[in-house]
Structures are given as C-alpha cells and as structure tokens.
Design an enzyme around this catalytic site. Structure first.
Site, mmCIF file in Angstrom:
data_model
loop_
_atom_site.group_PDB
_atom_site.id
_atom_site.type_symbol
_atom_site.label_atom_id
_atom_site.label_comp_id
_atom_site.label_asym_id
_atom_site.label_seq_id
_atom_site.Cartn_x
_atom_site.Cartn_y
_atom_site.Cartn_z
ATOM 1 N N ALA A 179 0.833 -1.200 0.000
ATOM 2 C CA ALA A 179 0.000 0.000 0.000
ATOM 3 C C ALA A 179 0.871 1.255 0.000
ATOM 4 C CB ALA A 179 -0.940 0.004 1.201
ATOM 5 N N ASP A 180 1.932 1.254 0.787
ATOM 6 C CA ASP A 180 2.880 2.367 0.782
ATOM 7 C C ASP A 180 3.508 2.534 -0.598
ATOM 8 O OD1 ASP A 180 2.949 3.672 3.262
ATOM 9 O OD2 ASP A 180 4.190 2.114 4.158
ATOM 10 N N LEU A 181 3.998 1.440 -1.160
ATOM 11 C CA LEU A 181 4.691 1.519 -2.439
ATOM 12 C C LEU A 181 3.762 1.969 -3.557
ATOM 13 C CD1 LEU A 181 6.752 -1.773 -2.072
ATOM 14 C CD2 LEU A 181 7.606 0.564 -1.837
#
Length: 410
Positions: A179-181
């Site tokens: 999700a961050d990436l």
C-alpha cells in the site's frame, strides 16, 4: 553515471516526507534528474534509518555511520539537510526553500504542518505554481482524516488481506508494504501530471493521496467483480478467481507456477504433457468451464506433474509457449542471469570502499533513462551545500543558523 539529458533536469523537489510512501515517490523523481532536497529532523533523521537489522556495516565491522537496508532502498539520488522545522527560524527557512521549489512532498498528519505555516494554503500564497503533494493514511477529508495511517492498516481496511492467504487460514498481509509503495507510485504519477499543468498555466495545486484510497483502487478486478456481482471475493491461496489453471504445483525439486491465461495456452499445455484430450473435454475446454471444474482439473494436473523434475518441466513448457516459472527466494532472484542482463542492481561505492547495492528503477527509457548520481545521504550531509545552492545563502548566515541549532551539518 549517465550523460544523457534527464527528463526532470531543473525540477526542484522539497521533500518533507519520511518512511516509505513519500520517499519512494521522491526517489523516482530523483532517479530522473530532479534535485531532491530531503529535509530531516536533526539527530535521528528519517525514522527508517533505525529500522534494522540488517544495517550496512563498515569494513571493520563497526556500527559507525551505519545505515539500515530499509533506508537505503528508498533514498538514493537525494541530498539531505537537517533543519528543525519546529523552531520558528526553521519553519521560516522551509518557507524560503518552498518559494524556490517546483514540488513539495509531505506526509504529516492532516493539519500537522499548519501550526508551522507550512500547509498548502501558506505555501501557495508565496509560490502559486508549487505542486504540493500530501500523503496520508486516509486523506485530507472524510471520516478517518485525523487518524494516523500505516500500510498494514490500509491492506486490512482496503480489502487486500481479505483475499490474501489460504481459504482455511487467517487474513494475510502481503510480504512487502504494497500500500505504501503503490501510494508512492500514484503520488509520482499525480505529481508529473500536476507539473505538466503548472508548466502550461503557471498554476500549482495540492495533491491529496492516501494509502486507503490507493489500496482500494489497487483491488482492481477484485473490486470490479464485487461491484458488478455483489459477491464478496474470498481467499483462494495461490489460485486466481477467474483463470484456471493459474496456481502453484509441487514437482520434483520445488514448486512451479502454471499461469495459463487462455484456451490456446491450455491446449498447448495438454499437448506437451500428453493429455491432448483435456483440451477437448467439455469440462475444461473453455475458461469458464475450467473455473467451474477447477478442483477436478487442478487435481489431475497435480497428479500429472508431481513426478516431473522442476527445471526440465519449465524448459519443456516454455518451449511449448506455456507461461510457467519457479517460485524463487530472493537468493534465487539475485543469482538469476536476468538480473545482470537487465541491470536490475546498481552498485554504488562509498569513499571508504563500502559497496551500497540498490535495486534500479525498472522502466527502461531509451532517451531519458534513470540515472544514479548520489548515494543515499547521511543525516544533514549536504545541509550547507543545499542552502547555498537553493538560496544562494552565504557562509555567515549558514554559520549563524548552525550556532542557533536551527540546522545541522552532518
């Protein structure tokens, strides 16, 4: 170092972000020539500097100036300045830098920068053309805006964990902070679109990108399937919800992935494995039929393949045009000839002789490729240099700010 023109030469990025989503985005911009000014808290710097082990060690084995592998993966091509933005003088310095910037990226909690006069409205008042990208867990608006957000929460709340893992097991997160990436990637795309608009019109804008919005978008076909059918997708392990056979099978020497995407590939598989009759069997001849009869077909294939040697089987099926591959560990990945042929790893070398490996940007641009100019910086390593470059600040003013503790030279 590449001597070709860089796509983002001349673009100045003021990076107030830390951890992963924001730094992932600014590293991409930096790879293509943007001058990324990474602002860090004096002393500890970016949180991820301490996220280890493992740490990159010096040749003598000491911990001096060590850097975490986590930090190293997302901060190349940047320069670091240590500035205390909690002090009025530090916040004023950030405003001066923002006046010179094309892009500002931040991932503070909603409203967290307003008390320093560093929110979008304040910065846009002094630089109307700025592209101001705000990355949060849940967005600038909505019922969860005030919450702190982390990748793990986004994976769970965005539905990813509900379809990841085995049917009989518990919900499972993905093994990297996807999700961050993904949010970092969406932030980068949004920044580039906003820069294009600013170049045409002189008008900047704020970009509001959140982990949860991104994770919901990244549910892609699974989200669409639910919206179309009203049926909640379930965990299928390594299976695909609408493509069969598309899963893993145990063979002699390991595990293979069979990823048969259409009827012709299925018939090619059947012919190569001496089961051409399966390609004509009404239970298996079409994609929808194979989904309906998934259990029986996968049972037959598992029995067929379990005595096959892995490498020989992969070679046979590849030659027949059937998508197949091994399940690799990272040791396998980085020993694969693909990595060297595609220049997947870039290796920096520090002045002390320590090698710093880095996974390269995956896109291969023929005219303006990614360029690897700078090692991931130490905390505040270029504080003086950056202030001189961006603000034409003299040595006396820099020294005065250092004496006050507003800035620190690493």
């Amino acid at each position: 170092m590449n001597d070709s023109p860089r796509a983002l030469d001349g673009v100045k990025v003021l990076d107030l972000s830390r951890v992963l989503a924001g730094p992932w985005s600014t590293q991409i911009l930096a790879d293509f020539g943007a001058d990324v000014f990474k602002v860090e808290q004096p002393g500890r710097g970016d949180d991820t500097r301490a996220w280890g082990p493992p740490f990159l060690q010096l040749p003598d084995g000491s911990d001096d100036a060590r850097e975490s592998a986590y930090y190293l993966c997302t901060n190349r091509n940047k320069r670091s300045a240590a500035i205390d933005i909690a002090r009025p003088e530090g916040a004023a310095l950030i405003r001066r830098l923002a006046a010179e910037a094309d892009v500002l990226v931040e991932n503070f909690k909603v409203g967290g920068l307003a008390k320093y006069g560093l929110d979008y409205a304040s910065i846009a008042a002094i630089n109307p053309r700025i592209v101001y990208c705000s990355i949060t867990g849940f967005g600038q608006t909505g019922p969860y805006a005030k919450r702190g957000g982390y990748d793990y929460l986004a994976q769970g709340m965005g539905g990813l964990m509900s379809v990841t893992g085995t049917p009989e097991g518990r919900p499972m997160k993905v093994g990297v902070a996807i999700a961050d990436l993904s949010t970092g990637m969406y932030a980068t795309v949004s920044i580039l679109m906003a820069l294009r608009h600013a170049e045409r019109t002189g008008e900047g804008q704020q970009i509001d990108v959140s982990l949860l919005d991104t994770q919901i978008a990244m549910m892609a076909n699974q989200a669409s399937s639910y919206l179309v059918s009203g049926k909640v997708p379930q965990r299928l392990g390594n299976r695909h919800p609408t493509v069969v056979p598309y899963t893993t099978f145990e063979v002699v020497g390991g595990t293979v992935i069979l990823a048969v995407g259409n009827d012709s590939q299925f018939r090619a598989f059947c012919n190569e494995m001496g089961r051409s009759e399966w390609g004509e069997d009404p239970r298996f001849a079409t994609g929808p039929a194979r989904v309906t009869n998934r259990d029986e077909l996968e049972r037959l294939i598992a029995e067929l393949l379990r005595h096959e040697p892995r490498e020989a089987l992969i070679a046979r099926l590849e030659a027949a045009g059937v998508p197949v591959g091994p399940v690799n560990t990272l040791e396998d990945v980085f020993a694969d000839p693909f990595v060297e042929a595609r220049q997947t790893v870039h290796r920096f070398r520090r002045e002390d002789g320590v090698e710093v490996p880095s996974v390269a940007y995956p896109g291969k641009l023929s005219r303006t490729p990614a360029d690897y100019r700078h090692l991931p910086p130490r905390v505040g390593e270029q504080t003086r240099q950056m202030l001189a470059d961006w603000l034409d600040m003299g040595a006396d003013e820099i020294a005065a700010l250092e004496a006050q503790g507003v800035i620190v030279q690493g």
